[in-house]
Scaffold this active site. Structure first.
Site, PDB file in Angstrom:
ATOM      1  N   ARG A  66       0.892  -1.181   0.000  1.00  0.00           N
ATOM      2  CA  ARG A  66       0.000   0.000   0.000  1.00  0.00           C
ATOM      3  C   ARG A  66       0.918   1.216   0.000  1.00  0.00           C
ATOM      4  NH1 ARG A  66      -5.291   1.488   3.589  1.00  0.00           N
ATOM      5  NH2 ARG A  66      -6.153   0.133   1.974  1.00  0.00           N
ATOM      6  N   HIS A 113      -7.430   0.809  -6.390  1.00  0.00           N
ATOM      7  CA  HIS A 113      -7.691  -0.014  -5.197  1.00  0.00           C
ATOM      8  C   HIS A 113      -8.366  -1.307  -5.681  1.00  0.00           C
ATOM      9  CE1 HIS A 113      -7.986  -1.127  -1.153  1.00  0.00           C
ATOM     10  NE2 HIS A 113      -8.829  -0.245  -0.676  1.00  0.00           N
ATOM     11  N   GLN A 127     -10.290  -3.863  -3.313  1.00  0.00           N
ATOM     12  CA  GLN A 127     -11.587  -3.391  -2.817  1.00  0.00           C
ATOM     13  C   GLN A 127     -12.671  -3.597  -3.874  1.00  0.00           C
ATOM     14  OE1 GLN A 127     -12.343  -1.892   0.387  1.00  0.00           O
ATOM     15  NE2 GLN A 127     -14.319  -2.547  -0.405  1.00  0.00           N
ATOM     16  N   ASP A 139     -17.261   7.364  -1.539  1.00  0.00           N
ATOM     17  CA  ASP A 139     -16.026   7.187  -0.775  1.00  0.00           C
ATOM     18  C   ASP A 139     -15.715   8.540  -0.123  1.00  0.00           C
ATOM     19  OD1 ASP A 139     -13.588   6.253   0.203  1.00  0.00           O
ATOM     20  OD2 ASP A 139     -12.568   6.270  -1.736  1.00  0.00           O
ATOM     21  N   CYS A 199     -16.337   1.788   0.692  1.00  0.00           N
ATOM     22  CA  CYS A 199     -15.202   0.924   1.046  1.00  0.00           C
ATOM     23  C   CYS A 199     -14.787   1.058   2.501  1.00  0.00           C
ATOM     24  CB  CYS A 199     -14.027   1.188   0.121  1.00  0.00           C
ATOM     25  SG  CYS A 199     -13.316   2.842   0.284  1.00  0.00           S
ATOM     26  N   ARG A 202     -13.600  -8.606   1.780  1.00  0.00           N
ATOM     27  CA  ARG A 202     -12.174  -8.390   1.495  1.00  0.00           C
ATOM     28  C   ARG A 202     -11.395  -9.657   1.874  1.00  0.00           C
ATOM     29  NH1 ARG A 202     -10.057  -3.210   1.473  1.00  0.00           N
ATOM     30  NH2 ARG A 202      -8.147  -4.267   0.872  1.00  0.00           N
TER      31      ARG A 202
END
Ligand code: CP
Ligand code: NVA
Length: 303
Positions: A104, A131, A134, A219, A259, A287
């Site tokens: 990340r 991402h 996700q 988001d 998310c 996830r």
């Protein structure tokens, strides 16, 4: 043999996603039945975090443990990355000691440079631009609740961020449509969308983007790494909250996803995220299951 990385969704074909999703269903069933499943016995995942995380760390670490392997957590603060060790060197060294790596970080270029020097698969656990883990979980969650996503409409209300760019790649691969509404000045960067991607439409008015949607998604207004823009963003995003009036423009059976982490009263109203159309907790849990399937596929290939 060329190493398979998962740096963005476009690294996989639809056929590969269908395989991983099928495995994720199976792996989830085993998990729910407390059935031990250890295909990655003695394998090690290294997780490199240059930004904060709750879900990504937990799902990869727990997932690797459940698959019979081990996970090691490194962050910028207490690894040599924080003291300027080149990512190319880090990629070489880490990949000689472990079987798979999750990163990340900030720019997509950083993870690409890391992967170019890695002997083992590298997974994108979030960059400024993408991402993919996700969105894989989001698609899996949609399928669980509503069946195939092909031909459906997803409304994206908010920032043109990593989540949106991954949704746009997914739309092209899985053949669905994204209605996008971003505030002025926070529009899509065309350089981050494939020139031949016809699977999205831009809307100036966020409520219009929700019309007839099967899934409404938003988001945070300020992603990690952009904190100094927060005050300006709060002003610019006024009107982009996903509230019950916007949800009413979507199909009556539309789902709501986020998310997480979320800010109630900012990008989403509390009665939406905590309401009956919200599937955010399933989305977060998934996830774990999709990433276990992804780890299995990248380390062992098709079984
Ligand atoms: N959704 C997500 O990636 O959460 P974390 O930042 O907590 O990992
Ligand atoms: N767009 C958000 C997602 C967090 C999981 C960010 O990049 O901070």
């Amino acid at each position: 043999m060329a190493i398979k990385h998962f740096l963005q969704l476009s690294d996989f074909t639809l056929d590969e996603f269908e395989y991983v999703i099928e495995r994720a269903h199976l792996i989830k069933r085993k998990f729910k039945q407390y059935e031990p499943y250890h295909p990655l016995m003695d394998r090690t995942l290294v997780m490199v975090f240059e930004k904060n995380s709750t879900r990504t760390r937990l799902s990869f670490e727990a997932g690797m443990h459940q698959l019979g392997g081990a996970a090691i957590y490194l962050n910028t603060r207490d690894s040599q990355l924080g003291r300027g060790e080149p990512v190319e060197d880090a990629g070489q060294v880490m990949s000689r000691m472990c079987d798979i790596i999750m990163v990340r970080t900030f720019g997509q270029d950083i993870i690409e440079r890391f992967a170019a020097y890695s002997r083992v698969p590298v997974i994108n656990g979030l960059t400024n631009e993408h991402h993919p883990c996700q969105i894989l979980a989001d698609i899996f969650t949609f399928i669980e609740h509503r069946g195939a996503i092909a031909g459906k409409t997803v409304a994206w209300i908010g920032d043109a961020n990593n989540m949106l760019y991954s949704w746009l790649q997914a739309a092209q691969i899985f053949c669905f449509h994204v209605n996008v509404s971003t505030p002025k000045g926070y529009d899509i960067n065309p350089a981050l969308v494939a020139a031949d991607n016809t699977h999205y439409t831009l809307f100036a008015n966020p409520a219009d983007a929700c019309n007839g949607a099967h899934l409404v998604n938003t988001d945070v207004w300020t992603s990690m790494g952009y904190e100094e823009e927060n005050a300006a963003r709060v002003k610019a995003f006024d009107g982009w909250i996903v509230d019950s009036a916007k949800m009413a423009r979507a199909r009556p059976d539309a789902l709501f996803m986020h998310c997480l982490p979320a800010h109630r009263g900012e990008e989403v109203a509390a009665d939406v995220i905590d309401g009956p159309q919200s599937v955010v907790w399933d989305e977060a849990e998934n996830r774990l299951h999709v990433q276990k399937a992804l780890l299995e596929y990248l380390v062992l290939g098709r079984l």
